[in-house]
Design a protein around this motif. Structure first.
Motif, short mmCIF file in Angstrom:
data_model
loop_
_atom_site.label_atom_id
_atom_site.label_comp_id
_atom_site.label_asym_id
_atom_site.label_seq_id
_atom_site.Cartn_x
_atom_site.Cartn_y
_atom_site.Cartn_z
N HIS A 383 39.88 -2.58 -8.11
CA HIS A 383 40.14 -1.25 -9.00
C HIS A 383 40.70 -1.69 -10.16
CE1 HIS A 383 40.36 2.93 -8.96
NE2 HIS A 383 41.43 2.93 -9.57
N GLY A 385 42.22 -0.08 -14.13
CA GLY A 385 42.72 1.12 -15.07
C GLY A 385 42.93 0.66 -16.35
N ASP A 403 43.26 5.92 -14.67
CA ASP A 403 42.13 5.19 -13.75
C ASP A 403 41.40 6.45 -13.33
OD1 ASP A 403 44.09 6.08 -12.07
OD2 ASP A 403 43.11 4.99 -10.37
N LEU A 404 40.00 5.90 -12.63
CA LEU A 404 39.25 6.95 -12.15
C LEU A 404 39.01 6.63 -10.62
CD1 LEU A 404 37.17 9.08 -12.43
CD2 LEU A 404 35.32 7.64 -12.76
N PRO A 405 39.80 7.24 -9.56
CA PRO A 405 39.93 7.35 -8.01
C PRO A 405 38.92 7.80 -7.55
CG PRO A 405 41.35 8.83 -8.76
CD PRO A 405 40.98 8.35 -10.02
N GLU A 406 38.27 7.50 -6.43
CA GLU A 406 37.12 8.04 -5.79
C GLU A 406 37.57 9.61 -5.47
OE1 GLU A 406 35.75 6.05 -2.27
OE2 GLU A 406 35.92 4.04 -3.26
N THR A 452 36.32 15.07 -13.75
CA THR A 452 35.73 13.72 -13.26
C THR A 452 34.78 14.17 -12.15
OG1 THR A 452 37.43 13.48 -11.85
CG2 THR A 452 37.98 12.53 -13.94
N PHE A 454 33.02 11.30 -9.40
CA PHE A 454 32.89 9.70 -9.06
C PHE A 454 31.26 9.70 -8.71
CE2 PHE A 454 33.04 5.85 -6.50
CZ PHE A 454 33.98 5.25 -7.33
N TYR A 479 32.16 5.43 -12.22
CA TYR A 479 33.19 4.97 -11.27
C TYR A 479 34.30 4.02 -11.96
CZ TYR A 479 30.18 0.83 -12.21
OH TYR A 479 29.56 -0.31 -12.79
N CYS A 480 34.96 3.45 -11.14
CA CYS A 480 36.34 2.79 -11.67
C CYS A 480 36.07 1.84 -12.89
CB CYS A 480 37.28 2.10 -10.59
SG CYS A 480 36.45 0.85 -9.84
N PRO A 528 34.79 -4.60 -11.02
CA PRO A 528 36.33 -4.84 -11.67
C PRO A 528 36.42 -6.43 -11.83
CG PRO A 528 36.45 -3.21 -9.97
CD PRO A 528 34.95 -3.74 -9.79
#
Length: 711
Positions: A383, A385, A403-406, A452, A454, A479-480, A528
């Protein structure tokens, strides 16, 4: 606190007993953090050994042949010194050497406990040197990451990349395991020296010389004096020893120890000069930021705030300080006043041994099923950020992670130090051009609170489509790792500057199996881990690797699932609820109200492909249930074996259901129980046996649920 727990603390660690007796470890206090709770659990297990005479340190003969140094040399000789050599590198040989080093360190920890105190302190110093050499080797390996993009982009380079990642993964794991073993070594030495000030002083000097984070962890509790009412308590540290211990904590460079220092500072019994030293140490490691307005209750609260520190320091009687200390106090109070009013002053935030700045990239490492889904594996990070400087609604500046979480429908931001509680290992990368970093930080800030969605297809073309557009209110559909690309493309630098390695889906049946989950890795996919190989990104800080046996169980099960995705055909087998959810998702295609309700219940965007999301969730939920269930059973099994069956009444009272569960676990592990009770099993061997068992149990469940029961 119960008498039994106090007994355990007293016998296992004199310093934890001090904290228990003074009330500083009561569950209601802010100091009872997960790190301390884990330490309590480990010490309780050790005390059970001592009570049952299963662990009795006695004079131990030195080995006729010491294999530690030869294996350590072998390990260092095996690691390639340039990127090109990784293509033909023997990784299995490195794994063998790493396992041998770990085994010898474990043996020397056990030997040390049975030698004289003087010899034990020497062995503890030697083992610190071993871990330091592994950490330097890991730093050297990470420094080589920038060389791979210059190699010819062919199959040989990709094989070199994979073996490089395997090497880094092995060294990270070994570093964490050695730290885990050193905790026992330092803890035992601290216990034996607690009643002998001369040797205790020598141990403190050694830990200071080695800049030992383990020493800081194990000895920080010695800052607190035992109350006079405690019989047989260890003599308190002298003020000079406490000053030295505070220096050890600062030298460790570990932000986590702010919790311990805050507790010491806020203790009314702490003398003013030491309280001032603790406050300055907190400032050097990084004073936590005030929570963001509206911060989620689930996020950890800061151990101390600027207001709390200032209020406490203002109560100090200046006449109890020297002239130089008064000057330092005045300067610190002025700094705190500015922090209280404005938040951060400047463009950086201290995190122990390094500072983070806006635009820095955070790469985090946690157990995940996605680590092996690409041809750039094993993925070191799962992951990401971006660091940003945010002006809050209260007018205070904070350094946050965006950050972009699911899950979720808006872009979150979290104070940097609170965000890092989610991972055991991480690194920060930075572009050397401050203007580039500033642009990425400003981009991340602009997206806070934006809508957002995902992307389950992990595409990056949607990111490219919004390049140069106004960012205010712009929906983020990626996505992240795609969020890293989104921030970097605003700098005008080529994509290859940040992601020089092309990635695709892993070989075999991975692609077709992912399709059954409604997932795909789109063209131009970046992971990542991919950012690690950017030559222009500097590694400005990383955490010290930690080992957690529960996470070892989870990671092994996730990796097994990913391996099966490559070599076997996935056979999704949703339960009744998951099948119903999938049917509702399919029906929602023509029913906007149903789609909105489903999305809200799952905390995802209503524009998401709900059918694909339902397919993926059916597998991921079951996978998580197996992995986390196995790690939970591992912990319960260890407790059942060590502590035995709880009683119906008394300090270890439990319900009939809990007692029955313990009986079942002990029956399951009858052989381990017998060996334990016959004093044939060490704590380390018990852990190893149980970890192995629950990894295999989890793998079998994965096979049966998803792959027809075949390995």
């Amino acid at each position: 606190m119960s008498t039994a727990v106090i007994k355990i603390l007293r016998c296992a660690s004199p310093w934890l007993f001090v904290l228990a007796a003074t009330g500083l470890m009561a569950p209601s206090t802010a100091w009872a953090q997960p790190r301390v709770q884990r330490l309590l659990q480990r010490l309780e297990q050790k005390q059970q050994f001592q009570q049952q005479q299963q662990y009795k340190p006695q004079e131990t003969a030195l080995p006729e042949i010491d294999g530690l140094d030869p294996w350590l040399r072998r390990l260092h000789e095996l690691v390639p010194q340039s990127a090109a050599y990784y293509a033909s590198f023997d990784h299995e040989g490195l794994v063998t050497a790493a396992s041998a080093v770990e085994a010898w360190v474990a043996q020397w920890v056990q030997i040390a406990a049975g030698r004289t105190i003087d010899e034990q302190i020497g062995i503890v110093g030697r083992l610190h040197d071993v871990k330091s050499s592994i950490d330097r080797q890991l730093d050297n390996v990470l420094a080589l990451r920038v060389e791979f993009s210059a190699l010819v982009a062919d199959q040989q380079r990709h094989e070199a990349l994979r073996r490089y990642l395997q090497t880094a993964n092995t060294l990270i794991d070994l570093s964490g395991r050695l730290r885990f073993l050193l905790v026992d070594g330092v803890e035992d030495a601290a216990f034996r020296t607690a009643q002998q000030p001369i040797f205790r002083g020598r141990l403190i000097d050694l830990l200071a010389e080695k800049q030992s984070s383990v020493g800081a962890q194990e000895m920080s509790m010695a800052l607190f004096d035992p109350p006079a009412s405690v019989p047989d308590a260890p003599p308190p540290l002298t003020p000079p020893e406490k000053f030295e211990l505070i220096k050890i904590i600062v030298a460790s460079g570990n932000f986590e120890f702010v919790d311990d220092l805050a507790s010491f500072l806020l203790n009314t019994k702490t003398p003013p000069p030491l309280a001032l030293a603790a406050a300055q140490a907190i400032r050097e490691l990084g004073l936590p930021q005030d929570p963001r307005p509206g911060q989620a209750e689930s996020l950890p609260k800061p151990a101390i705030t600027a207001q709390q520190m200032r209020d406490h320091l203002q109560q100090i009687d200046p006449t109890r300080l020297s002239l130089s200390e008064r000057a330092r106090l005045d300067e610190l109070l002025g700094w705190l006043a500015n922090r209280i009013k404005h938040g951060l002053n400047g463009d950086s935030f201290r995190l122990g041994s390094f500072r983070v700045r806006p635009g820095d990239w955070l790469l985090m490492r946690n157990p995940s099923p996605y680590n092996l889904f690409t041809d750039l594996s094993p993925g070191l990070f799962t992951h990401v950020g971006v660091v940003a400087l945010e002006a809050g609604s209260d007018g205070k500046q904070r350094m946050v992670i965006v950050d972009l979480p699911e899950r979720g429908t808006t872009m979150p931001a979290t104070n940097v130090e609170a965000f890092l509680d989610r991972t055991l290992h991480y690194v920060f990368l930075r572009h050397p051009d401050s203007a580039v970093g500033q642009t990425m930080g400003e981009t991340a800030t602009a997206f806070i609170g934006n809508p957002t969605e995902f992307d389950l297809n992990f595409r990056t073309d949607r990111v490219a489509a919004i390049k140069g557009k106004s960012l205010r209110g712009e929906k983020i559909h990626t996505y992240c790792a795609g969020f890293l690309l989104l921030c970097s493309q605003e700098t005008g630098r080529p994509r290859e500057t940040f992601f020089p390695i092309t990635e695709t889906t892993a070989a075999g049946q991975t692609k077709s199996n992912l399709a059954k989950l409604g997932l795909s890795l789109g063209e131009g996919f970046i992971s990542p881990t991919g950012a690690l190989f950017a030559p222009q990104l500097e590694l400005v800080g990383r955490s010290e690797p930690m080992y957690d046996p529960g996470r070892e169980v989870e990671e092994a099960i996730f990796d097994h699932f990913a391996g099966c995705m490559e070599h076997n055909e996935l056979q999704p087998s949703p339960n009744a609820f998951q099948s119903l959810r999938l049917k509702m998702a399919e029906a929602s295609k023509n029913n906007p109200l149903l789609a909105k309700a489903l999305a809200a219940s799952a905390s995802v965007s209503e524009d998401m492909d709900l059918v694909s999301a339902a397919k993926a969730a059916a597998v991921v939920e079951t996978l998580d249930e197996i992995a986390y269930g196995a790690s939970g059973e591992f912990l319960r099994a260890r407790e059942a074996i060590v502590e035995g069956i709880p009683t119906e009444v008394g300090e270890r009272s439990a319900s009939a259901t809990q007692r029955e569960a313990t009986v079942q676990l002990r029956n399951r592990h009858a052989d381990l129980v017998a060996r334990w009770e016959n004093r044939q099993l060490s704590p380390r061997r018990l852990r190893i046996e149980l970890v192995k068992y629950y990894i295999e149990r989890g793998k079998t469940q994965i096979d049966e649920r998803f792959f027809g029961g075949d390995r």
